[in-house]
Write a protein that holds these residues in place. Sequence first.
Motif, short mmCIF file in Angstrom:
data_model
loop_
_atom_site.label_atom_id
_atom_site.label_comp_id
_atom_site.label_asym_id
_atom_site.label_seq_id
_atom_site.Cartn_x
_atom_site.Cartn_y
_atom_site.Cartn_z
N THR A 119 130.88 -107.15 6.79
CA THR A 119 129.90 -106.11 7.13
C THR A 119 128.54 -106.75 7.39
O THR A 119 128.18 -107.74 6.75
CB THR A 119 129.85 -105.03 6.02
N ALA A 120 127.82 -106.20 8.37
CA ALA A 120 126.53 -106.79 8.78
C ALA A 120 125.89 -105.88 9.82
O ALA A 120 126.46 -104.85 10.19
CB ALA A 120 126.78 -108.17 9.40
N CYS A 121 124.71 -106.26 10.28
CA CYS A 121 124.01 -105.51 11.33
C CYS A 121 123.55 -106.48 12.43
O CYS A 121 123.30 -107.66 12.16
CB CYS A 121 122.76 -104.84 10.78
N GLY A 122 123.38 -105.94 13.62
CA GLY A 122 122.75 -106.68 14.72
C GLY A 122 123.42 -108.02 15.01
O GLY A 122 124.65 -108.12 15.11
N THR A 123 122.59 -109.03 15.14
CA THR A 123 123.09 -110.37 15.45
C THR A 123 124.09 -110.84 14.39
O THR A 123 125.09 -111.48 14.72
CB THR A 123 121.88 -111.34 15.53
N SER A 124 123.82 -110.52 13.14
CA SER A 124 124.74 -110.95 12.07
C SER A 124 126.10 -110.28 12.23
O SER A 124 127.13 -110.86 11.90
CB SER A 124 124.15 -110.62 10.70
N GLU A 142 132.76 -104.41 10.25
CA GLU A 142 132.19 -103.06 10.22
C GLU A 142 130.67 -103.14 10.34
O GLU A 142 130.04 -103.95 9.64
CB GLU A 142 132.47 -102.43 8.85
N TYR A 143 130.08 -102.29 11.15
CA TYR A 143 128.63 -102.13 11.07
C TYR A 143 128.33 -101.62 9.67
O TYR A 143 128.92 -100.62 9.22
CB TYR A 143 128.14 -101.07 12.06
N ALA A 144 127.39 -102.24 8.98
CA ALA A 144 127.09 -101.84 7.61
C ALA A 144 126.66 -100.39 7.56
O ALA A 144 127.00 -99.64 6.63
CB ALA A 144 126.01 -102.75 7.04
N SER A 145 125.92 -99.96 8.60
CA SER A 145 125.39 -98.59 8.60
C SER A 145 126.51 -97.55 8.72
O SER A 145 126.35 -96.41 8.29
CB SER A 145 124.40 -98.42 9.74
N GLU A 146 127.64 -97.93 9.30
CA GLU A 146 128.78 -97.02 9.42
C GLU A 146 129.65 -97.09 8.16
O GLU A 146 130.10 -96.08 7.64
CB GLU A 146 129.62 -97.39 10.66
N PHE A 147 129.86 -98.31 7.71
CA PHE A 147 130.72 -98.55 6.55
C PHE A 147 130.28 -97.71 5.35
O PHE A 147 131.07 -97.09 4.67
CB PHE A 147 130.65 -100.04 6.22
N ARG A 148 128.96 -97.68 5.14
CA ARG A 148 128.47 -97.06 3.91
C ARG A 148 128.63 -95.55 3.91
O ARG A 148 128.61 -94.92 2.88
CB ARG A 148 127.00 -97.43 3.69
N TYR A 149 128.76 -94.95 5.10
CA TYR A 149 128.80 -93.48 5.15
C TYR A 149 130.19 -92.89 5.41
O TYR A 149 130.32 -91.74 5.75
CB TYR A 149 127.80 -92.95 6.18
N ARG A 150 131.22 -93.74 5.36
CA ARG A 150 132.54 -93.11 5.36
C ARG A 150 133.18 -93.45 4.02
O ARG A 150 132.48 -93.90 3.11
CB ARG A 150 133.37 -93.54 6.56
N ASN A 151 134.45 -93.24 3.92
CA ASN A 151 135.07 -93.51 2.63
C ASN A 151 135.94 -94.74 2.80
O ASN A 151 137.16 -94.64 2.92
CB ASN A 151 135.88 -92.27 2.21
N GLU A 205 118.12 -109.00 3.02
CA GLU A 205 117.39 -107.82 2.56
C GLU A 205 117.70 -106.59 3.39
O GLU A 205 117.13 -105.53 3.14
CB GLU A 205 115.86 -108.07 2.61
N THR A 206 118.54 -106.70 4.41
CA THR A 206 118.78 -105.56 5.30
C THR A 206 119.36 -104.38 4.51
O THR A 206 120.40 -104.51 3.84
CB THR A 206 119.72 -105.99 6.44
N ALA A 207 118.69 -103.24 4.58
CA ALA A 207 119.02 -102.10 3.72
C ALA A 207 120.47 -101.66 3.90
O ALA A 207 121.17 -101.40 2.92
CB ALA A 207 118.06 -100.95 4.00
N ASP A 208 120.93 -101.54 5.15
CA ASP A 208 122.29 -101.04 5.37
C ASP A 208 123.33 -102.02 4.84
O ASP A 208 124.36 -101.61 4.27
CB ASP A 208 122.52 -100.81 6.87
N THR A 209 123.09 -103.31 5.04
CA THR A 209 124.06 -104.31 4.58
C THR A 209 124.12 -104.31 3.05
O THR A 209 125.19 -104.41 2.46
CB THR A 209 123.69 -105.72 5.13
#
Length: 607
Positions: free
Chosen positions: A298-303, A325-334, A351-355
């Motif tokens: 799980t990560a965002c953007g370039t990562s 998984e995009y971290a921002s999507e992963f966190r909001y499903r089950n 420090e990325t909040a979603d990750t």
Amino acid sequence: MCGIVGYIGSKNAKEILISGLKRLEYRGYDSAGVALTSDNLDVVKAVGKIVNLEEKINGFKKEAKIGIAHTRWATHGAPTEINAHPHMSCDKKIAVVHNGIIENYADLKEKLQRKGYKFSSETDTEVLAHLIEENFKGDLLKAVMDSLSVVEGTYGLAVIHADQKDKIVVARNGSPLVIGVGKGENFIASDVAAILSYTDKVIYLADKEVALLTLKDVNIFDLTSRPLKKEISKIDWDLEAIEKGGYDHFMLKEIMDQPQAIKNGLAGRASVKDGNVHLGGINITAKEFASVRRIVITACGTSWHAGLIGEFLLEKLAGIPTEVEYASEFRYRNPIIDPGTLLIAISQSGETADTLAALREAKQKGAKTLGIINVVGSTIAREVDGGMYIHAGPEIGVASTKAFTCQVSSLIMLSVYLGRMRNLSMSEASNVLQELLLAPEKIDEILQQAQKIKKIAAKYCKYSDFLYLGRNLSYPVALEGALKLKEISYIHAEGYPAAEMKHGPIALIDPDFPSVFIIPKNNLYEKTISNIEEIKARSGRVLAIAEEGDNFIQNLADDVIYIPKSHEVVSPILSTIPLQLLSYFIAIMKGCDVDKPRNLAKSVTVE
Ligand code: M6R
């Protein structure tokens, strides 16, 4: 990156050291410290900004004329006061500041501990202080040289001794160190920016050289004590240019830093001899790894793009089914997480909040977690069960460049590491690691084409839309190339799997909509050629990133940038480099602020 400053003269060392450290602040750091010799040796350290150190040191009333100082950017151990430099010997008479990585520190530490030396920090540097104490018989220069004869790794270091108040000993191997020559005073620094306001006359120390600085002299030796004659150079850069290493922008400096950044991440880890990777901070046992059935990255953007490459690597080399998984999507499903799931969080900043939220969600559901992180001691680094630091050094430009290639390099190592616990043969592992170790040299070859890439950028900067296309491992590279272009030049760019293009995006193609193809010579080469033909048949312009020796592509593409041949798993690192340079030059030609693109932040700590 860590910084060093040192002074010997007749002025107040404290002030010179603090002002030097402030000049190095732009490089990024998490803690700082100074050692000063007056009637005895005093060390003062503080976590956080230099002002914190300044406040503490203001209470220090003795006037010292000799001192060494350091800003630390953590590599071994969290950013704490104990881990901050200078490190001291047990008798509190020797102080050491060090940049670089002592690769055999664990071995040296064990030997010194057996002799009764007590360690207080988690750093690799502390071994140097104890080793020099062990070798000190009244001559500091000799003690440093004897100590370095058993040290493996990289260093730029400076040492002072409470009983030898007339000298500083410095040495370099792989980590920059410059000596500033004054009248009745001398300086040292890891970066001329720190001392340029005091002197513009410098001696650049080369690898495996040691220098003895006194008030009046600078004497330089090789590691066998043979005296060397060195030239004094005059600096005619201004301070701002120096902070960027002479480059116009941090982004360009960071692109150019990549060979060294990747070397730093590989140092002491990749071993071709035994076809294995030595990782210190994984904290997950072989038995626990054996029960891993599935990996979720799980990560965002370039990562996240690095994660897509990781998916391919982990499946190919370690044989473990992997999803990204995009971290921002992963966190909001089950998300389905069971004890057989290993979650890998990738983040430059840590420090990325979603990750961070995705990591917490996975932990709460019982997953084992690993981090692939750049910033040591960051929140994600602290919350994962284990992981590896990518050692890219501070990335200041908002557009991620060297962190991406170092993430991919780390993922290759991690895949080999996990693969060797499963079915990856020693010879295949050695082969991959051998190829990875060649990557810095090959990146250098690509960087030397910067002027050619600039000319190509001049042809393409007039377009307002781009498609980036690649297959297999080159698909995430296409996504990353498109992201780099759009975020710094504000040109619309989309990355697609090359074959997917005919299911929709091909409708966009016309002479004003160029496509950038990443086309290494692999088993999908012919199929990718067919995709180029499809674009050409619609009068689309094509820029190809191809491998040396591929003459055929010249007949088809309008422009070609060649990269050296490499193992398929290393090729994403190489093919990313020309795309970074292309974006950089296009953005500059459009007059954009490449280091601080509009609307973007370096670290996204909000949802
Ligand atoms: O610090 P992180 O790697 O977690 O940051 C994730 C993204 O915000 C980051 O990669 C972003 O996409 C880059 N700045 C793009 O160049």
